[in-house]
Design a protein around this motif. Structure first.
Motif, short mmCIF file in Angstrom:
data_model
loop_
_atom_site.label_atom_id
_atom_site.label_comp_id
_atom_site.label_asym_id
_atom_site.label_seq_id
_atom_site.Cartn_x
_atom_site.Cartn_y
_atom_site.Cartn_z
N GLY A 10 10.74 -12.75 23.57
CA GLY A 10 11.59 -11.74 24.22
C GLY A 10 10.75 -10.62 24.83
N TYR A 11 11.43 -9.59 25.24
CA TYR A 11 10.79 -8.49 25.97
C TYR A 11 9.73 -7.78 25.10
N VAL A 12 10.14 -7.12 24.04
CA VAL A 12 9.18 -6.41 23.20
C VAL A 12 8.26 -7.41 22.50
N ASP A 31 11.35 -18.65 17.97
CA ASP A 31 12.34 -18.05 18.88
C ASP A 31 13.30 -19.14 19.32
N ASN A 32 14.59 -18.80 19.44
CA ASN A 32 15.54 -19.82 19.89
C ASN A 32 15.72 -19.80 21.42
N THR A 35 17.55 -15.44 24.71
CA THR A 35 17.27 -14.48 25.79
C THR A 35 15.78 -14.50 26.14
N GLY A 36 14.97 -15.05 25.27
CA GLY A 36 13.53 -15.09 25.51
C GLY A 36 13.13 -16.24 26.42
N ASP A 50 16.23 -21.36 15.42
CA ASP A 50 17.14 -20.24 15.23
C ASP A 50 16.90 -19.64 13.84
N ILE A 51 16.88 -18.33 13.74
CA ILE A 51 16.63 -17.73 12.42
C ILE A 51 17.81 -17.92 11.47
N LEU A 72 11.29 -9.64 15.11
CA LEU A 72 11.98 -9.01 16.25
C LEU A 72 13.24 -9.76 16.66
N LYS A 76 20.89 -7.25 20.68
CA LYS A 76 20.57 -5.83 20.79
C LYS A 76 21.55 -4.95 21.56
N TYR A 140 26.11 -2.98 15.88
CA TYR A 140 24.68 -3.25 16.08
C TYR A 140 23.82 -2.34 15.19
N LYS A 144 21.22 -3.12 11.79
CA LYS A 144 19.83 -2.66 11.60
C LYS A 144 19.72 -1.87 10.29
N ALA A 170 13.09 0.91 24.71
CA ALA A 170 11.92 0.25 25.30
C ALA A 170 12.11 0.15 26.81
#
Ligand SMILES: NC(=O)c1ccc[n+]([C@@H]2O[C@H](COP(=O)([O-])OP(=O)(O)OC[C@H]3O[C@@H](n4cnc5c(N)ncnc54)[C@H](O)[C@@H]3O)[C@@H](O)[C@H]2O)c1
Length: 327
Positions: A10-12, A31-32, A35-36, A50-51, A72, A76, A140, A144, A170
């Motif tokens: 992903g992004y970060v 990572d699944n 979005t990544g 998938d987690i 991560l 989000k 969301y 967290k 970010a």
């Protein structure tokens, strides 16, 4: 060190993987790819899983035997979480529980988690520090908050040391435009939304409220450059390896930027004023939120190197160079 990174495509995550490799760590990404992107990890090993899938996670942990985990992977969007409660709790909470179980089962020593300033909701005082009350205002932020608590309990009972990094917003891209954010079409985050308007992909950017108690009436936010954010993970691991028990740490630039100010800056970078339209406030959006980042300096020796001009210039170069990044 062997570091397993969930959400590393992903992004970060992709910036974090890049910094880890540059620091000489051995990295495995899980990572699944929801979005990544595979391309974002380059030639770093990637397991597509998938987690929520405990068996697949077990295999990844068993094969790689990580000493550290950077977690991560997650969903989000504050806004989306209001309508997709179950999915947000399953991915962000149950997924985190699975990652923690595997970490405990495989003797992981260090754990770094992508938490969020959303755990504070609307802070009473800004800049907000880590002692502030935790009052998430959307599911969301609650996911967290719960994940932070789970991590604290696992750490207490296993001896694993952790840092919960509470990211602010970010933004930005690599200085050479080689890596940046791939914003999914449904993304309602300010930078991609403004970029879409600046590039004429959409007619205007919507501003959610101009009646906040701020100098220009729009919300105040803390934008932190993604490279700085990625480096906070490396700094956290280093501090943990040196024996630090770091806990929860804000990762923000520490300077408030208004929504209108950010839009104006992107307009300057693009060479034309970005059309904007004020609509009502968005549910679950705090009016003011920026970080006191003193603890990050003290505990993990991190402070931001980049400011708003770097964020805007690099993001503009990245998105204008390839508008497909805004899908
Ligand atoms: N971007 C921000 O401003 C920001 C702020 C605060 C916190 N965070 C947190 O940081 C983390 C990374 O955010 P990002 O901006 O890089 O988002 P992102 O969507 O670019 O990255 C998330 C990654 O996790 C992966 N993923 C999602 N669900 C998964 C699942 N069930 N199993 C395996 N992989 C899964 C995605 O494919 C993606 O690669 C998230 O947990 C997010 O909540 C981000």
């Amino acid at each position: 060190m062997r570091v397993l990174v969930t959400g590393g495509a992903g992004y970060v995550g992709s910036f974090t993987v890049r910094e880890l490799c540059a620091a000489g760590h051995e990295v495995l990404v899980v990572d699944n790819l929801s979005t990544g992107r595979r391309a974002a990890v380059g030639d770093v090993p990637l397991i597509v899983a998938d987690i929520r899938d405990e068996a697949a996670l077990g295999q990844a942990f068993g094969g790689f035997k990580p000493e550290a985990v950077i977690h991560l992977a997650g969903l989000k969007s504050s806004e989306e979480s209001l309508s997709q409660l179950r999915t947000y709790f399953e991915v962000n909470v149950t997924g985190t529980l699975h990652v923690l179980n595997e970490s405990a089962g495989h003797g992981v020593e260090f754990f770094v988690f992508s938490s969020s300033c959303a755990v504070y909701g609307t802070p009473h005082i800004c800049p907000v520090d880590e002692q502030a009350a935790l009052r998430p205002e959307n599911p969301y932020g609650e996911t967290k908050h719960i994940s932070e608590r789970l991590i604290e309990w696992y750490a207490r009972t296993t001896g694993m040391r952790y840092v919960n990094l509470r990211y602010f917003n970010a933004a930005g891209a690599a200085g050479d435009a080689s890596l940046g954010e791939f914003a999914v079409e449904r993304s309602r985050q300010l930078v991609p939304m403004t970029m879409r308007a600046a590039l004429g992909i959409v007619p205007e950017v919507q501003v959610y409220g101009d009646d906040y108690p701020t100098p220009d009436g729009t919300a105040l936010r803390d934008f932190v450059h993604v490279v700085d954010l990625a480096r906070a993970h490396i700094a956290s691991m280093k501090a943990l390896a040196q024996g630090q028990r770091a806990g929860c740490i804000n990762v923000g630039q520490g300077t408030p930027v208004s929504v209108a100010q950010l839009i104006a800056e992107i307009g300057k970078a693009s060479g034309r004023e970005v059309p904007m339209r004020v609509v009502g406030r968005r549910p679950g959006d705090p009016g003011l939120s920026w970080a006191d980042n003193t603890l990050a300096k003290e505990q993990i020796g991190w402070s931001p190197e980049f400011g708003l001009p770097d964020i805007v210039a690099t993001a503009w170069a990245w998105h204008s160079g390839d508008p497909a990044t805004l899908r």
